[in-house]
Every structure is written in C-alpha cells, then in structure tokens.
Design an enzyme around this catalytic site. Structure first.
Site, PDB file in Angstrom:
ATOM      1  CG  ASP A  64      48.946  45.535  46.301  1.00  0.00           C
ATOM      2  OD1 ASP A  64      49.143  45.990  45.154  1.00  0.00           O
ATOM      3  OD2 ASP A  64      49.818  45.527  47.178  1.00  0.00           O
ATOM      4  CB  ILE A  65      43.871  48.438  44.903  1.00  0.00           C
ATOM      5  CG1 ILE A  65      42.792  47.350  44.887  1.00  0.00           C
ATOM      6  CG2 ILE A  65      43.404  49.663  44.124  1.00  0.00           C
ATOM      7  CD1 ILE A  65      41.522  47.743  45.616  1.00  0.00           C
ATOM      8  CD  GLU A 121      46.254  48.259  50.174  1.00  0.00           C
ATOM      9  OE1 GLU A 121      47.348  48.857  50.071  1.00  0.00           O
ATOM     10  OE2 GLU A 121      45.664  48.108  51.262  1.00  0.00           O
TER      11      GLU A 121
END
Length: 311
Positions: free
Chosen positions: A173-174, A216
């Site tokens: 994920d970001i 995300e």
C-alpha cells in the site's frame, strides 16, 4: 418482354455486401468453463494455444500440451488444427483428427477448458468488451479489481496445486496516503493512484495478475516465482515508485510504498492463508518504518543492498 438485368445487379450487390459484412465480423474464443471463466480472446490470423507461457493463448494445465492446437485464418475461414497434443482437441464432442473449419457456436474442449467459438460484428464486440472491462477492472486505475483478482487467484492456486508449481503474492500500500488526500485533496490522491498503477503495470509480465485490492492497497500474483525472486521484484517496484516524480502543475510529491511477500506452497496452501501471510509481512514493513519490503516470516528487510536489483 425485354430481359431485366437490374435484379441480377441488385442480387450481386447484396452478395457483395454480405461478404463484406462477414469479413468485418470478429471471431472470439469465449471461455465457458475452466480457467478464466467468462473471459474471451479475440482470434487473430494465427493463434497458438498451449501450456507454453509464450503461446498466444497460454493455458496452465498438465492436461494441455505445450503447443496444443492452432487456429489459423485460411481463405476467410478459421481452421482449428491439433498439434499432435497428448490428450487431443475436441470440437462439439468429436476429437479433431487433423484440422476442422470452425463455425459460429462450435464448442471446443482443450484439456479441462471449454471454449465457445463466436463471431460478432465490431459494434457488438466493442459493447461486450466494455461490459467485460466494467466487471473486472477498477474504474479509476484501469487495472483489475478485487473481485476479479480473487476469482482468478483461486483458479491459479488450484492449477498450481495440480501441477506442483509455485506462486508468490505481493501486497503493498501507499505510505501515508491519507495525508496526501488531507493535504492536497482527493483529485491529487486519484492522480497518485492512477500514476502508480501505470508505473507498475509497465514493470510486470503480461501474465502477472495486478489488481487494486482496496483503497490504496494493491495485490500482485506472480506465477512461477519463488519467495526470493518475488522479494527481488518487490524491492525493485518499491524503488521505482520512490524514484518517480509524482508531479502536476501545482505540486510535486514524494511517494513510497510498503510491501509484503508470501509464497505458495512455502508459506501457505490456501488463498486466504496466502493473503494473510502477505498482509502480515506488509505490516512488518510498515512497523519497521515504511518504504520497505519484507518476506513473510523474516525480520530482515529484503533487498536493502544494491545487489537486490540483479535479474
């Protein structure tokens, strides 16, 4: 009464129009049972079907020969030829001894995969393509959505189990994505998601399964990759994102990702367990400071040295 040749001329025009319309129609193989159910593949001038991953239509099954069959356009017809496969190719229940001209609606058995040969006009084909894309792709990023990922991943795991092959899963994920949305707004957040998806799509093989898993978070399923190979790739993707300038007219962002890697069958033998193991490795990476990649069960950051970029 004089001979009226206009009717012959009219009939000739009708025949020409029908022939032209036939040439415009596009043939497809629609999967109705087996791998990638409900998917369809456009038949080109020549399409090799087989277990070889470089085949035009690769099918991962021990029941299918490496080069199992070929479909070729010959004189406006599409001819299916068996390539001396071990288990044979069947059309409408009959084994193909040599080759056969396919007709609209023919049912083709190759291994455990069942296809339907269909011919559509371009408008219908474009409509079907858009409907299919809506069902399996994420609207924002254009990559696969979670539902499609889960369906295909389950099938891939079954195939890997039956053929003693390995699969690796990367979850990532970001980092601090909420701050991006809070500080710059959701349009910039959407820009980051779309840009990141494009960067990584160009870094994966055509048969790697890349999906937006939620928010995300993203998932990549890798065929024929061991844990270490998947770890090397994951770290390469991490650095590619880290080095990329996420720039608009108004802002330039530094974006990073955290990644977790797990392997079938080393770490897990079912899809839920595989996802759980990769998720645990992802959280190890986040708890260790983010912008890192960890393998499941390891407390050591993977790929921290320059040598990790080796092919």
């Amino acid at each position: 009464m004089p001979f009226d040749d206009t009717k012959i001329t009219d009939l000739s025009q009708i025949v020409k129009q029908e022939v032209s319309a036939l040439r415009e129609k596009i043939p497809f193989l629609l999967v109705i049972s087996g791998q990638d159910g409900d998917r369809e593949f456009e038949v080109r001038d020549e399409m090799v079907i087989g277990r070889d991953e470089n085949a035009d239509l690769p099918l991962n099954s021990r029941l299918i020969s490496r080069h199992h069959a070929i479909i070729e356009e010959i004189g406006g017809n599409f001819r299916l030829q068996d390539l001396n496969s071990t288990n044979g190719t069947f059309v409408n229940g009959d084994r193909v001894a040599d080759s056969i001209v396919l007709k609209n609606g023919d049912i083709i058995h190759i291994g455990e995969v069942i296809f339907k040969f269909v011919i559509r006009d371009p408008a219908e084909s474009e409509y079907q393509r858009r409907i299919q894309d809506m069902a399996m792709r994420d609207a924002l990023t254009g990559i696969y959505n979670r539902g499609f990922f889960m369906t295909v991943a389950e099938r891939e795991l079954d195939q890997a189990t039956n053929s003693d092959q390995t699969l690796s899963l990367i979850l990532f994920d970001i980092d601090h994505f909420k701050k991006i949305n809070d500080n710059y707004g959701h349009p910039i957040g959407d820009f980051v998601l779309k840009t990141l998806a494009g960067i990584l799509t160009n870094s994966l093989r055509k048969h790697d399964l890349f999906a937006r898993y939620g928010g995300e978070e993203f998932a990549i399923l890798l065929k024929h990759r061991c844990r270490e190979e998947a770890g090397v790739l994951a770290d390469r993707l991490r650095r590619k994102v880290e080095d990329f300038p996420f720039k608009t007219e108004d802002v330039e962002l530094h974006v990073s990702i955290s990644l977790g890697v797990a392997n079938f069958p080393t770490d897990a033998t079912t899809l839920p367990d595989l996802i759980q193991r990769a998720d645990q490795a992802l959280y190890t990476a986040k708890n260790a400071g983010r912008n890192q990649c960890f393998l499941y069960g390891s407390t050591i950051k993977h790929g921290s040295s320059p040598q990790s970029d080796a092919e």
